[in-house]
Design an enzyme around this catalytic site. Structure first.
Site, PDB file in Angstrom:
ATOM      1  N   TYR A   1       0.818  -1.212   0.000  1.00  0.00           N
ATOM      2  CA  TYR A   1       0.000   0.000   0.000  1.00  0.00           C
ATOM      3  C   TYR A   1       0.851   1.261   0.000  1.00  0.00           C
ATOM      4  O   TYR A   1       0.529   2.255   0.639  1.00  0.00           O
ATOM      5  CB  TYR A   1      -0.974   0.002   1.195  1.00  0.00           C
ATOM      6  CG  TYR A   1      -1.856  -1.215   1.218  1.00  0.00           C
ATOM      7  CD1 TYR A   1      -2.984  -1.288   0.403  1.00  0.00           C
ATOM      8  CD2 TYR A   1      -1.543  -2.314   2.022  1.00  0.00           C
ATOM      9  CE1 TYR A   1      -3.783  -2.428   0.394  1.00  0.00           C
ATOM     10  CE2 TYR A   1      -2.342  -3.445   2.015  1.00  0.00           C
ATOM     11  CZ  TYR A   1      -3.462  -3.495   1.200  1.00  0.00           C
ATOM     12  OH  TYR A   1      -4.254  -4.607   1.187  1.00  0.00           O
ATOM     13  N   GLY A   2       1.953   1.225  -0.759  1.00  0.00           N
ATOM     14  CA  GLY A   2       2.767   2.431  -0.916  1.00  0.00           C
ATOM     15  C   GLY A   2       2.073   3.450  -1.791  1.00  0.00           C
ATOM     16  O   GLY A   2       0.951   3.264  -2.258  1.00  0.00           O
TER      17      GLY A   2
ATOM     18  N   ASP B   1      11.047  16.736 -13.862  1.00  0.00           N
ATOM     19  CA  ASP B   1      11.648  17.263 -12.635  1.00  0.00           C
ATOM     20  C   ASP B   1      12.701  16.314 -12.088  1.00  0.00           C
ATOM     21  O   ASP B   1      13.299  16.592 -11.052  1.00  0.00           O
ATOM     22  CB  ASP B   1      10.568  17.469 -11.565  1.00  0.00           C
ATOM     23  CG  ASP B   1       9.933  16.164 -11.166  1.00  0.00           C
ATOM     24  OD1 ASP B   1      10.254  15.649 -10.089  1.00  0.00           O
ATOM     25  OD2 ASP B   1       9.137  15.622 -11.959  1.00  0.00           O
TER      26      ASP B   1
ATOM     27  N   GLU C   1       2.125  18.979 -16.122  1.00  0.00           N
ATOM     28  CA  GLU C   1       2.912  19.237 -14.923  1.00  0.00           C
ATOM     29  C   GLU C   1       4.203  20.011 -15.184  1.00  0.00           C
ATOM     30  O   GLU C   1       4.889  19.787 -16.175  1.00  0.00           O
ATOM     31  CB  GLU C   1       3.300  17.904 -14.268  1.00  0.00           C
ATOM     32  CG  GLU C   1       2.126  17.082 -13.792  1.00  0.00           C
ATOM     33  CD  GLU C   1       2.575  15.841 -13.049  1.00  0.00           C
ATOM     34  OE1 GLU C   1       2.007  15.559 -11.977  1.00  0.00           O
ATOM     35  OE2 GLU C   1       3.520  15.167 -13.525  1.00  0.00           O
TER      36      GLU C   1
ATOM     37  N   GLU D   1       0.899  19.534 -11.222  1.00  0.00           N
ATOM     38  CA  GLU D   1       1.856  19.973 -10.216  1.00  0.00           C
ATOM     39  C   GLU D   1       2.612  21.162 -10.792  1.00  0.00           C
ATOM     40  O   GLU D   1       3.074  21.117 -11.934  1.00  0.00           O
ATOM     41  CB  GLU D   1       2.846  18.864  -9.861  1.00  0.00           C
ATOM     42  CG  GLU D   1       2.203  17.699  -9.146  1.00  0.00           C
ATOM     43  CD  GLU D   1       3.159  16.527  -8.954  1.00  0.00           C
ATOM     44  OE1 GLU D   1       4.327  16.621  -9.403  1.00  0.00           O
ATOM     45  OE2 GLU D   1       2.755  15.522  -8.360  1.00  0.00           O
TER      46      GLU D   1
END
Length: 604
Positions: A193-194, A448, A479, A501
């Site tokens: 569940y990362g 990025d 983004e 983002e």
């Protein structure tokens, strides 16, 4: 180009996605073929040689070595799948590309793990024609259980009976799950569940429950699901049977009963012994899958109407094929272009498989279309070159004005990248000039992390600019651009789901100053526009170079009766920079390091 990622220790200093893992404090678990052919490691990237284009042999096409075709009698399928996955599991900026094609029939005991730049596809007319008793899996073991960099892979046109009852598809951007039938549950989180940062499902049937767990946002279109487990920030549904009710912001579900209009992505299939490409029909007020009620609506083209392109083909060769009236099937590989691919004829199809990648050299534009009906651009990646391109993809010429209401151009799973695999620059990535264009799932990304990354190193001012009227975007991911991520100048535009983002690497407040406004909006509607509408839009900031930066707002639009937004949010990741407002001067500021969204339910 980079074949390998930095060490885990190095990643934590440069990765956009580890920021999300650190910032988001949500307890995930509590939210409740023919013979296989060996492929080379990397297609050649030598200077392209021109050759006379010939139509494909539809009965025995030459797809090249990086298209692997299986049938139920093929031996060693699992070994071949494992071999390719081993090469691609962590090759985030590698140069190899693969398409895995499964002929109709039933396959048992398979676990197809899907790595970077790998597409797995059934070759039936409907997903149920090609059935796997097993799984098509994406997990995040390569990245320590963090799925926020599981980009650039896809699954299409298959039915699955997962071994455990749930198929795991733990992806983030540019990883579509299209035209799939899961006879069980669909788990969108990695093992343990990362973290995972959002994705896209379309034209699919999930008999069981979709389980997002820690997925921060997701868009599902024209599908049927047995249920939906939970939400974190922004879950959007349009035309989805079984979708949860509209309830933003608590829980943050945005639900439209129908999609205003849609046309599914073209796909390759086998009709007897002949390869064809199916072109799904345009649907208005769409709901549910396009294939659930018998023979899907649309038309078929023999592959003999296509030129099957391979890495090394020049732009001159590709354009010669188009000028002959052929369509293009771009097989997996990297294509260097010294001039644009120019689509001039109505109803032309340019279909990539296996993340065929176009690199414009010398500052040219990669793809341009004329202002004609029915062009279909689908399934390829455009990677900016080191010399600045004014634009990377242009849909219609400047000033395009013809109506295409009954037969629009569609741009589907066309992804754009500036930097990451090496230095790249582009002033504007995607420009939409033609009216009635449908942009259905794109990730337009100024990198990025990776190679060739820096505020000026991979300079890219604008992500998507829409000048045409009546354009619809379904599943818009844009983004990190230096100025506006989306600038919408056309009338009567509509967006269903937006994920953004802001650029992490802004060096200081002055670098993003927009006249008297602090920062460029993530989504800007021009002051001249009188009619526009959006549903389920989110913008996130993580100004890690200068955490004191203030972003005035995520969204900017004229305050007019015809300009409407539903369900907006902004989030500061871990308090690295802040938003003062959500849209214009409306909405509470983000504050502190709690990574709690600030929301506006409706505007105006």
């Amino acid at each position: 180009m980079s074949e390998h990622l930095p060490t885990p220790a190095a990643r934590s200093t440069l990765s956009r996605r580890t920021a999300l893992a650190a910032a988001l404090a949500v307890p995930a678990t509590g939210l409740l073929a023919s013979q296989a052919v060996a492929a080379p490691d990397a297609p050649s990237s030598q200077a392209p040689a021109a050759r006379r284009p010939q139509p494909a042999n539809a009965a025995a096409p030459d797809f090249g070595p990086n298209v692997i075709v299986f049938d139920p009698s093929t031996g060693g399928i699992q070994a071949k799948l494992d071999e390719i996955f081993k090469k691609q599991e962590s090759a985030q900026f590698g140069s190899a590309r693969y398409a895995l094609l499964f002929k109709p029939g039933t396959y048992s005991g398979l676990n197809a793990q899907i790595g970077f730049y790998t597409s797995i596809m059934g070759l039936g007319l409907t997903p149920d024609n090609t059935h796997i008793n097993g799984d098509v899996t994406v997990d995040a073991g390569w990245f320590n259980g963090n799925a926020t960099q599981n980009f650039w892979r896809s699954a299409e046109n298959l039915s699955l009976s997962p071994v455990s009852g749930a198929n795991r598809w733990a992806v983030s951007q540019a990883a579509p799950f299209r035209r799939m039938h899961v006879r069980g549950d669909l788990n969108l989180a990695p093992n343990g569940y990362g973290w995972a940062s959002g994705g896209y499902i379309a034209d699919s049937r999930i008999d069981g429950t979709v389980q997002p767990y820690s997925q921060q946002q997701w868009y599902t279109r024209d599908s049927s699901i047995g249920g939906w487990l939970n939400a974190v920030w922004n879950m959007v549904f349009s035309g989805v049977e079984g979708a949860p009710g509209d309830s933003f912001p608590n829980p943050p579900y945005t639900t439209l009963n129908n999609t205003p209009y849609s046309r599914e992505k073209p796909f390759l299939y086998l009709d007897g012994g002949e390869y064809k490409v199916f072109l799904p029909a345009l649907r208005t007020n769409a709901r549910g899958t396009s294939w659930g009620s018998g023979t899907p609506q649309g038309q078929s083209l023999s592959l003999s109407a296509f030129y099957v392109a391979k890495a090394g083909d020049s732009a001159a060769t590709l354009n010669a094929a188009l000028d002959q009236g052929l369509h293009l099937l771009l097989t997996p590989g990297i294509y260097h272009l010294d001039r644009p691919i120019e689509v001039k004829k109505a109803n032309t199809v340019v279909l990539g498989i296996g993340y065929a990648t176009l690199i414009p050299d010398g500052g040219v534009t990669a793809v341009k279309t004329a202002d004609v009906d029915g062009v279909r651009l689908a399934g390829f990646l455009v990677d900016a070159g080191p010399q600045n391109s004014a634009t990377l993809v242009e849909v219609g010429p400047k000033g395009a004005s013809a109506s295409h209401v009954g037969n629009p151009t569609t741009v589907q799973d066309v992804f754009v990248r500036i930097g990451g695999a090496g230095a790249g620059k582009a002033t504007t990535s995607l420009v939409v000039n033609s009216r009635h264009t449908i942009v259905d799932h794109t990730w337009v990304w100024r990198a990025d992390h990776g190679e060739g990354v820096g505020w000026e190193t991979n300079r890219a001012d604008y992500g998507v600019v829409v000048n045409g009227a009546d354009v619809l975007a379904t599943g818009l991911f844009v983004e990190h651009f230096n100025k506006y991520d989306v600038q919408w100048n056309g009338e009567r535009g509509r967006t269903i789901f937006y994920q953004n983002e802001k650029a992490y690497d802004a060096p200081n407040q002055a670098a993003i100053q927009n006249g008297s406004i602090k920062g460029f909006a993530a989504y800007k509607v021009a002051d001249s526009v009188t009619t526009h509408e959006g549903w389920g839009l989110g913008s996130y900031c993580y100004y890690n170079v200068d955490p004191s930066i203030v972003q005035e707002h995520g969204f900017a639009a004229p305050n007019k009766p015809g300009v409407k937004f539903h369900h907006l949010l902004v989030v500061s990741l871990g308090g690295k920079g802040q938003y003062a407002h959500v849209i214009n001067g409306i909405g509470a500021p983000t504050s502190g390091s709690g990574t709690v969204p600030s929301t506006v339910v409706s505007f105006p």
